[in-house]
Structures are given as structure tokens and as C-alpha cells.
Design an enzyme around this catalytic site. Structure first.
Site, mmCIF file in Angstrom:
data_model
loop_
_atom_site.group_PDB
_atom_site.id
_atom_site.type_symbol
_atom_site.label_atom_id
_atom_site.label_comp_id
_atom_site.label_asym_id
_atom_site.label_seq_id
_atom_site.Cartn_x
_atom_site.Cartn_y
_atom_site.Cartn_z
ATOM 1 N N GLU A 278 -14.682 -3.377 4.821
ATOM 2 C CA GLU A 278 -15.572 -3.206 3.658
ATOM 3 C C GLU A 278 -15.717 -1.716 3.490
ATOM 4 O O GLU A 278 -16.359 -1.059 4.313
ATOM 5 C CB GLU A 278 -16.964 -3.787 3.925
ATOM 6 C CG GLU A 278 -17.147 -5.224 3.594
ATOM 7 C CD GLU A 278 -18.587 -5.691 3.860
ATOM 8 O OE1 GLU A 278 -19.541 -4.906 3.682
ATOM 9 O OE2 GLU A 278 -18.739 -6.845 4.271
ATOM 10 N N GLU B 114 -20.189 -8.596 10.210
ATOM 11 C CA GLU B 114 -20.900 -7.528 10.918
ATOM 12 C C GLU B 114 -21.687 -8.087 12.094
ATOM 13 O O GLU B 114 -22.892 -7.856 12.207
ATOM 14 C CB GLU B 114 -21.818 -6.779 9.950
ATOM 15 C CG GLU B 114 -21.046 -6.083 8.849
ATOM 16 C CD GLU B 114 -21.891 -5.174 7.997
ATOM 17 O OE1 GLU B 114 -23.106 -5.390 7.912
ATOM 18 O OE2 GLU B 114 -21.318 -4.240 7.397
HETATM 19 C C1 GAL Z 1 -22.500 -4.702 4.422
HETATM 20 C C2 GAL Z 1 -22.473 -6.225 4.410
HETATM 21 C C3 GAL Z 1 -22.328 -6.719 2.992
HETATM 22 C C4 GAL Z 1 -23.336 -6.028 2.106
HETATM 23 C C5 GAL Z 1 -23.174 -4.531 2.212
HETATM 24 C C6 GAL Z 1 -24.167 -3.736 1.415
HETATM 25 O O1 GAL Z 1 -22.983 -4.228 5.577
HETATM 26 O O2 GAL Z 1 -21.432 -6.709 5.198
HETATM 27 O O3 GAL Z 1 -22.501 -8.090 2.978
HETATM 28 O O4 GAL Z 1 -24.591 -6.393 2.537
HETATM 29 O O5 GAL Z 1 -23.376 -4.141 3.525
HETATM 30 O O6 GAL Z 1 -24.124 -4.055 0.096
#
Ligand code: GAL
Length: 956
Positions: free
Chosen positions: A292, A202
Site C-alpha cells: 500500500e 497490517e
Molecule cells: C492503511 C490501511 C488501509 C487504510 C490506510 C489509510 O494502514 O491498511 O486500510 O486504513 O491505512 O487510509
């Protein structure tokens, strides 16, 4: 994690020695990294390419579906296989893995990849299980872990992290130089399973393209030849909308989406407060990648992970995942998390999580399957079965209908014409029961199809589809899977309990239809090449169809629940479907016997559609008989009962001798420049400060400031007298994008000095015990976030002008670990930890016999040992349960020396996972508790709890 505003979220190739059409990487059995080299000669190596539709392996399109897994949150390498097999069994063909720099590196230049940190074993296990790997070595990973994965020693390295600053560059290049060789050796291009390499995480809040370019150049120099990806966040707010061109561009840019937000408090209210969750196409040269996609949530409000599981439950999955699949055309998916695990030791980043990182995932922290797992299975099996046409689709005209409460959206494969139609409510939050009739034109003709959506739901309907040897014209049931087994097709379709279904199949002449006794009331009619089946989804209906110019078909029509009872596995003799058991891990043909590796929670029926006429379960032959459905039926045994002992034989000892004036701190480090613990290499857990001054006798108040991270405390003693405790400062919230200097008064404490305690001209000692709850993340890539200090940052004594000279002591050895196996996050600097009171071998014979009960302020330890004799070949996860006590106290729990978390009295988490492997299931275990009390408190003794009991499991 961090705050996210709504707007932000709306926001090689090697020669193929043997080239086969693979659905999963080949199994491999090497032991050491260096051996992998030699194995290249014998293992299949593969070529990875991609176009705008999908990833391709050896030219064959792949629909990648991964669950995220954090090996560092499961400190029992033997259990990695359990979780990965569970991923595979729910239809994932990949696992996405963060590699945690700080977990491997306690000190600049020092790395450990052994034991619980054995990444070679991890990657080998993924290969053996048959999962591709999306490798995510950061250097920054976020992940709600301390420092977001940056090692705490990086605080002492000048230069802005996550930029091309030289100081940081040297540090991260060293990390990549150590982790990349493992990842490179395990690439599919060398016969392993790593199929994608994700650079950074990110990286949206910084603008350093050179850094992104450098990261990739380093990876390439280290031998990474699979496509490099990036998981972009918060699309609209990102510094670049096109990652595919220009300096720093990656091969495949993906997007992170968390449409349900992280508000577990009201799990049924929101419905996409952070948007519709449709993964954006970032480039027309690479496939759409849901890098993700939300599959759970952190529990930032402390309401318990069951509520997070509800927030991201089956209805959410049905709506958002299917909506995303059809609207986005994504063919690469990674779900965060597949299994969350445990923030053991000092792994958590304090602002968002405590010990548990259960995440409300489909597999719980104690490795149990939930209804979310069933939904993943239903959806993933479909993606697996229909991967051919699904990996190449374009938006298409959706079937017309006349109910404005419902919407259809379609994609079609340009060559086969197969259509995938999303049926959803127009208003995504609608909870109404709506029906309509689709006017659907497919390559097979024009069909009218009644459909229904009752409440929050969505369906992906398929038309014009070659279902094995069958031709599916249209269906209002959803496809779960289909397979050619024993010369016929077996297809499993499903729908919601009580809803009507219609399936139309094409034949060249009237087929013979036999509805087997059972549920559903199936009615068949044939006209003009169309066999129309009308039925109700109820229980499981079975229809045998033969003739009509096609190979025979067994059509299984079930409810969601019935469909979820099926498992699919592949053997060298073809696919297998199994109905029953609580988990089918794998299947293999040995001789004429189909050998299943399965778990059972209770004795029960099993039905097998597969090759062979004999069945064995977990190496034991089971009697089976043939059924009218052409399957084999039998019974499987359940587990034997398991029991755990009561915890007795406690011994106790109080500590904190550091509070006493006479304590010898001459070996401690002189804190002569700042009081920040990290400056002295004390990065985790508790840190002691002792300050000496000469009393004037006129002192009235001790004023302190300490930064602990959220939920941390610190405690103050003067000349051995306990003055009290205070909440430590957080300082994580300077605000996104701001460089506001740290709050000058972060965690204030003010303590009155009892009169007569200090005498004029006499030496006095101020002792302060500061907890470090973990380091902030660096989500916004700003210097001040992850470098925010920990420790005592200010102390003054009203009524005294004299200098205080300080000494500091944290974990024994500081960055030079004294316990390399358990690693940097296992221990802080409590006296008991420095002296080994948490370790199994420690002799507590001289301690007072007493169970946990009343404690005075300060630190008190309890120890006991317990024997376990859990049945062999069973998986019986245990937790340590803390009943709520009275007073302000917190407990660090050590099992066989491993710090398995912190119970804070009054907080929601009362059960702590004790992973088998480090817990001896058949042997003696040591439990040590370090109780840190802020006032007079009373705790009740903890107890062991059995979470589940399955016959089967893996051997940890
Ligand atoms: C995303 C991040 C992950 C984790 C997730 C929330 O933005 O890439 O590492 O933090 O949010 O659990």
C-alpha cells in the site's frame, strides 16, 4: 484509521494450456460463477511464480502496478467498469481490492453476493478490462470503514478478533468459506485475473502466528493457489521482521508506506514527515512489494479533499514514487487509493472520515481525472515500457557529478546492463534549482550529460537501453513510452517545460535526421556511432530518424503536459498511441478501421499513431488525413450540453412519534440486560430507546450517557417534551496497546426537567434517539476497540429512585434485513425509515407542501421527485449540493431509497455524489431527506449540480 506515531512508520500452479507472454489477463465473458468452471476448458490458464526480483506469469517477469479500488464505495456495478477502464488507461495493469466482510454479512451465517455486492461481476469486469487483481478478503481490512470491515455482529461473538480464538475463528472461517470460492474461481491459474491473495491487513499489533497460519491454510483449502501476500505496516514496530520463515509466514510479504502522513491541513509543508517511504525488502526469497503506497489521504481534519490531493500531488508523486522505485527495487506496487469513492449509508468508520472517501486520489469521487492521473500515466507507461529490464535489477554504481545538492542512485539489470538512474535532491525537502553534469559510463560508452532539478522533483534517467529497435545510450529526458507502430518505432520522451534536454542514440553509421516543424529547437550531431540531440522541452518536438542501421524512429520530445496528452492502448494489430481526447478507454482493429473508445470533454483534435488508415471513435467513423509525422489527424466531437432541473414540489412531514407518551412500543424489544444496541442486532444508524418509570414529581434532571462514535449526537425527550441533545461518546482512543477499560462517562448529557412535566404516581416515558456513526476499527487487534458499544449506556433521573424499564428499536428487522438489495448499511431505525418514507414508492400525497426551510428540533422529512433527461452516451456525474444553513442539524439523503450520505451543517462536505445507475439519468428519481435537528434550524433547499460532461463513458 488510527493514530500512527512517527516511529511506527519509520518503521499451483495449473498447466498452461496455451502459454502466451501476457501483459494483462485475458478477457473473459462468463456470467455466473458456476459457468466459470466450464470456461476453464477454453480460457488460458497461467502459472504464477516468483523469485527475489519479481512475480512471474508463465515464466515471464511482470511489473505489477495496481491501484486500490473499493467496489463497496461505488454502489453502481455498471460504473465499476468506468473506474477500472480509467485505471487501465493510466497504465495500471492491476487493481487491488478489499472484500468487506460486514458489507456482505448482516447476520451470522448470512451472506449476500448479489446486486451492488456482486463480486463475481466485479472480478469478471476486471478480467474484461484486462487488469490483474490483488484480492484482499481480510478478514480484517481497516480501510476507514465501519468496524474495519468486521461485521458488527462479531461484537456479540466471544473471543478476541484477529486471533486464533475459537469463537472468532469459526466466524472468519465461515466468511472465507464464502468469499474464497469466488476468488479461487477467478485466479489466473484458472483463466481469471486474481494473481495474488492478501491475508489479513497490517497484522502488526498482534503476535498470533497461528492465526496467520490458519488464514492461509483456509485459503489453500478453499482452492487459492496463487501466492499469498501480506501488507505489513510500520515495519520497525512489527512483531516479526521476517515474514518469510516460520509459522504464519506468507509467500510475499509487502510493506505499507504513507510517507506524507494524513495532515491535509498544511499540504505544502511536510515532505515525508513519516519517513522517506522506501519499501523495505523483507525477504531474499520474494520480490519487494510496496503493498500500500500512499496515493492520497483521509481528511481527518475536515479541511476538504482538494487539500489532500495537494498533499499527495504531482511533486510528491515524482519524488517519492521514483525514489522508492530506484532505492527499493520493488517490482510490485499497489497505490492506495486509485479511486476512493463514497462512504454511502453507514459505511464510514467515524473517527477519520465522513461520507466522502474521495481520498484526494488521482480519480475524484465523481470519477474525474486530475493532474495526479497525468503523473500516474507518465510513470506507469514508463514502467510498462521498460518492464523487461526493470523487473530484474540490482543496485549499481551511480554516475558521478560534482554538485552536492544533488544525488544519483542507480540500479542495473544484471544481464542487459541497462541502468536506471534516480536524480534527486540530497535533501529531500529542498526546493532549490540545481544543475550538474553526470559522468555516466554505460555499456555503450562514457557520456557527459547535463541534468537539472528545479524544486521538488526527481527523475529516473535510463542508460544503455534497447528502446524497441533503437539503442538509447543516455538521455536527460524521461521515457514515457515507446512502441513499434507501422514498421517504425515511436518513442515519447519528456521533461519539465523550459528545461534543456539531451538524448544520445547509437547507430552503426550516420542516420538521416529530420526535425519536423514544431517546438524545442532540436539540434542534432553525429560522431562515433552517437547521434546526440540537444533541445529544450517546450511544447512537442518531433524528430524523424532513419538509416544508420536501424528501423526508422519518430522521436517525440515533449513537456510533461504535452506527454500527458498521449494515450496508449493495445490492439490485436499492435499498440496505438493517441494524442488528444480526455480518455482513451480501449482500441480495437475492425476490418481496416481502428476503432477507439474514447471520452471527450469538448470537440478537439485527435492524432493517431496506429495500424490502419481509417479511424472510428465510439463507433462513428471520423474523417482523418495523413500528417508529416506519419500519423492520422482528425477531429472528434464533444458532448451536447446537459441540464438538470431545479428541485421543486417538496413535501414535508415531521416524525419522531416515539417521543410521545402514548406511542405504542409494545412490538419493540425489551432491553433487559444491557442497553448496547448491538446486543439486540441494531448495528447501524439511529436507534430509539423508550424508558418507562413512575414519576415521583420530585425529579429535577435527566442524566444520560450514550456512545455514538465521533461526531454523533443523541437527543432526549421526556413525556413528549424535547429536553435537548448531546454529543455522543467516542471511546475510540483508549490508546494503542492499552486495555484501559472504557470511559465510564463517555457521552454525558444532563437535561433539566421543566417543572410540572412529571406528576407524582403517573407513568412517564423517557425517549432517547441515539445516532450510531459507525463502529470503530480494530487496527491494533484489541478486543476493546471494535467491540466498543454503541447506544445509550447510562440513564438516571435525579429525584427518582424508581426503575426505568427499557425497550429498544433500531433498523426494522435488525439483522434480518427487510431491504436486502440496499443491504445492512442503508438504514437505521428512524420512524420514517422503518415506515419506508425514504423509498420511491412511498405515497407522500398527504404530506404538507413545503420546501426545506425552518425546522424544529427532532426529525423532519422532506420528499420530492425530479425527472432527468441527460444526453445519451454521455457521462454527466451529478451531485446534490447543500448550501450552509443556520443551526445544528444533519441530513440523511436518500435517492431512490439509497442512503447516499449525511450532510452535517457546518462541516466541509457540501456536495454528495449521486452515482448513475442507481440515479436514473433518463427517468424519474425520488429524493428524500431526513433532517435531524438539535435546535430550531433553517436549511436551504439542496440543488443538483453537474460535475462534468463527457461524450463517451460507460453505460451504467
Ligand atoms: C492503511 C490501511 C488501509 C487504510 C490506510 C489509510 O494502514 O491498511 O486500510 O486504513 O491505512 O487510509
Amino acid at each position: 484509521m488510527r493514530r500512527r506515531s512517527r516511529t511506527m512508520l519509520a518503521l499451483a500452479a495449473a498447466l498452461a494450456l496455451i502459454s502466451t507472454a501476457l501483459h494483462a489477463p485475458p478477457a473473459k465473458a462468463s456470467n455466473q460463477l458456476h459457468q466459470v468452471h466450464q470456461l476453464h476448458q477454453v480460457h488460458q490458464v497461467h502459472q504464477v511464480t516468483y523469485d527475489k526480483y519479481s512475480l512471474k506469469i508463465d515464466g515471464k517477469r511482470v511489473l505489477l502496478r495496481a491501484g486500490e479500488f473499493h467496489y463497496f464505495r461505488l454502489p453502481s456495478p455498471g460504473l465499476w467498469r468506468d473506474v477500472l477502464e480509467k485505471y487501465k488507461a493510466e497504465g495500471f495493469n492491476a487493481v487491488s481490492i478489499y472484500f468487506h466482510w460486514g458489507y456482505h454479512s448482516p447476520k451470522p451465517g448470512v451472506y449476500d453476493f448479489t446486486g451492488v455486492r456482486d463480486v463475481d461481476r466485479l472480478l469478471r469486469t476486471a478480467e474484461e478490462v484486462g487488469l490483474y487483481v490483488i484480492a484482499r478478503p481480510g478478514p480484517y481490512i481497516n480501510a476507514e470503514t465501519t468496524g474495519g470491515g468486521l461485521p458488527a455482529w462479531l461484537k456479540n461473538v466471544p473471543g478476541r478478533a484477529r486471533s486464533s480464538d475459537p469463537g472468532y475463528t469459526a466466524a472468519y472461517q465461515d466468511w472465507l468459506g464464502h468469499i474464497d470460492p469466488y476468488l479461487a474461481e477467478h485466479q489466473v491459474t484458472r483463466g481469471g485475473s486474481v494473481v495474488l491473495y492478501n491475508a489479513e491487513n497490517e497484522y502488526a499489533a498482534n503476535t498470533d502466528r497461528q492465526y496467520m497460519a490458519d488464514l492461509q491454510a483456509k485459503a489453500r483449502a478453499d482452492g487459492i493457489d496463487v501466492p499469498i501476500t501480506h501488507n505489513q505496516c510500520c515495519d520497525a514496530a512489527s512483531w516479526t521482521t521476517d515474514w518469510s520463515t516460520g509459522l504464519g509466514a506468507v509467500d510475499i510479504a509487502g510493506v505499507d508506506d504513507y510517507p506524507q502522513s494524513f495532515e491535509c491541513r498544511e499540504p505544502d509543508t511536510p515532505w515525508g514527515p513519516w519517513g522517506e517511504g522506501v519499501t523495505e525488502r523483507l525477504s531474499d526469497k520474494s520480490p519487494v512489494f510496496a503493498a500500500e503506497y500512499q496515493a492520497g489521504s483521509i481528511d481527518a481534519q475536515g479541511v476538504g479533499f482538494d487539500k489532500c490531493r495537494q498533499l499527495t500531488g504531482v511533486k510528491y508523486m515524482k519524488y517519492f514514487y521514483k525514489n522508492n522505485l530506484i532505492q527499493s527495487g520493488a517490482t510490485l506496487f499497489s497505490y492506495y487509493m486509485g479511486f476512493g469513492g463514497t462512504n454511502w449509508g453507514w459505511l464510514p468508520q467515524p473517527n477519520d472520515v465522513g461520507t466522502s472517501y474521495d481520498y484526494g486520489s488521482q480519480i475524484t469521487e465523481n470519477r474525474q481525472l486530475t493532474d495526479k492521473y497525468d503523473e500516474f500515466k507518465r510513470q506507469n507507461y514508463f514502467l510498462g515500457a521498460a518492464a523487461g529490464p526493470l523487473t530484474e535489477t540490482d543496485p549499481a554504481t551511480a554516475p558521478a557529478h560534482d554538485n552536492s545538492a544533488l544525488q544519483t542512485v542507480a540500479r542495473a539489470n544484471p544481464s542487459s546492463g541497462t541502468q536506471f538512474v534516480l536524480l534527486r535532491h540530497t535533501d529531500r525537502a529542498a526546493t532549490t534549482d540545481d544543475s550538474t553534469t553526470l559522468d555516466w559510463t554505460t555499456r555503450d560508452g562514457r557520456y557527459t550529460l547535463p541534468v537539472r532539478l528545479n524544486g521538488r522533483d526527481a527523475k529516473v534517467l535510463v542508460g544503455g537501453y534497447d528502446m524497441g529497435g533503437q539503442r538509447l545510450a543516455v538521455s536527460s529526458s524521461e521515457i514515457m513510452t515507446h512502441a513499434e507502430i507501422g514498421g517504425r518505432d515511436v518513442a515519447l520522451l519528456y521533461g519539465r517545460d523550459g528545461e534543456a534536454g539531451r538524448t544520445v542514440l547509437r547507430y552503426s553509421g550516420a542516420p538521416t535526421v529530420k526535425v519536423l516543424p514544431g517546438d524545442g529547437g532540436v539540434r542534432a550531431s553525429y560522431a562515433n556511432g552517437d547521434l546526440t540531440l540537444d533541445y529544450t522541452h517546450r511544447g512537442l518536438a518531433r524528430v524523424q530518424i532513419s538509416g544508420g542501421g536501424r528501423r526508422p524512429l519518430l522521436l517525440l520530445l515533449g513537456t510533461d503536459e504535452e506527454a500527458a496528452k498521449f494515450w496508449r492502448a493495445d490492439t490485436s494489430a499492435g499498440p496505438v498511441l493517441v494524442r488528444g481526447t480526455s480518455l482513451l478507454r480501449s482500441a480495437q482493429m475492425r476490418g481496416g478501421t481502428l476503432d477507439l473508445r474514447a471520452d471527450t470533454a469538448a470537440a478537439g483534435d485527435i492524432e493517431v499513431f496506429g495500424p490502419g488508415r481509417k479511424v472510428a471513435v465510439n463507433d462513428t467513423a471520423i474523417p482523418v488525413h495523413g500528417t508529416a509525422s506519419g500519423s492520422l489527424a482528425g477531429r472528434v466531437p464533444g458532448p451536447r450540453p446537459a441540464t438538470v432541473p431545479a428541485l421543486t414540489g417538496w413535501r414535508t412531514h415531521s416524525e419522531a412519534p416515539e417521543a410521545a407518551t402514548a406511542f405504542d412500543d409494545s412490538s419493540w424489544t425489551v432491553a433487559d440486560h444491557t442497553t448496547h444496541a448491538d446486543d439486540y442486532g441494531f448495528h447501524n444508524g439511529h436507534v430509539w430507546y423508550r424508558g418507562r418509570f413512575t414519576a415521583t414529581g420530585a425529579e429535577t434532571t435527566v442524566k444520560t450517557n450514550a456512545i455514538t462514535g465521533k461526531n454523533g449526537i443523541y437527543q432526549v425527550w421526556l413525556n413528549g417534551r424535547y429536553l435537548g441533545s448531546a454529543a455522543g461518546g467516542v471511546q475510540a482512543d483508549a490508546g494503542e496497546g492499552t486495555t484501559t477499560p472504557p470511559n465510564p462517562d463517555p457521552g454525558p448529557g444532563s437535561f433539566s426537567i421543566p417543572s410540572g412535566l412529571l406528576k407524582k404516581g403517573e407513568p412517564a416515558v423517557l425517549s432517547v434517539l441515539v445516532e450510531n456513526m459507525g463502529h470503530n476499527d480494530d487496527w491494533t487487534a484489541e478486543e476493546i476497540r471494535h467491540k466498543q458499544p454503541r447506544g445509550l449506556v447510562g440513564a438516571s433521573i435525579t429525584g427518582s429512585a424508581g426503575q426505568i424499564s427499557w425497550r429498544i428499536q433500531g433498523a426494522k428487522g435488525g439483522e434480518d434485513l427487510t431491504d436486502k438489495a440496499r443491504g445492512p448499511f442503508n438504514n437505521g431505525g428512524l420512524y420514517g425509515e422503518r415506515t419506508g418514507w425514504h423509498l420511491p414508492g412511498f405515497g407522500d400525497g398527504g404530506w404538507k407542501a413545503s420546501a426545506p426551510g425552518s425546522v424544529t428540533p427532532g426529525v423532519n422529512w422532506y420528499r420530492t421527485a425530479f425527472g432527468l433527461n441527460l444526453p445519451k452516451k454521455q457521462d454527466v456525474p451529478l451531485t446534490l449540493h447543500f448550501a450552509k444553513g443556520d443551526g445544528k442539524y444533519r441530513v440523511l439523503l436518500f435517492v431512490n431509497g439509497w442512503n447516499l450520505g449525511q450532510y452535517i451543517n457546518g462541516e466541509v462536505q457540501q456536495d454528495f455524489a449521486l452515482p448513475a445507475g442507481l440515479l436514473k439519468e433518463r427517468g424519474r428519481n425520488t429524493l428524500a431527506l431526513a433532517v435531524v435537528a438539535e435546535n430550531d434550524a433553517k436549511l436551504s433547499p439542496p440543488s443538483l449540480r453537474i460535475v462534468a460532461n463527457h461524450l463517451g463513458g460507460v453505460s451504467p
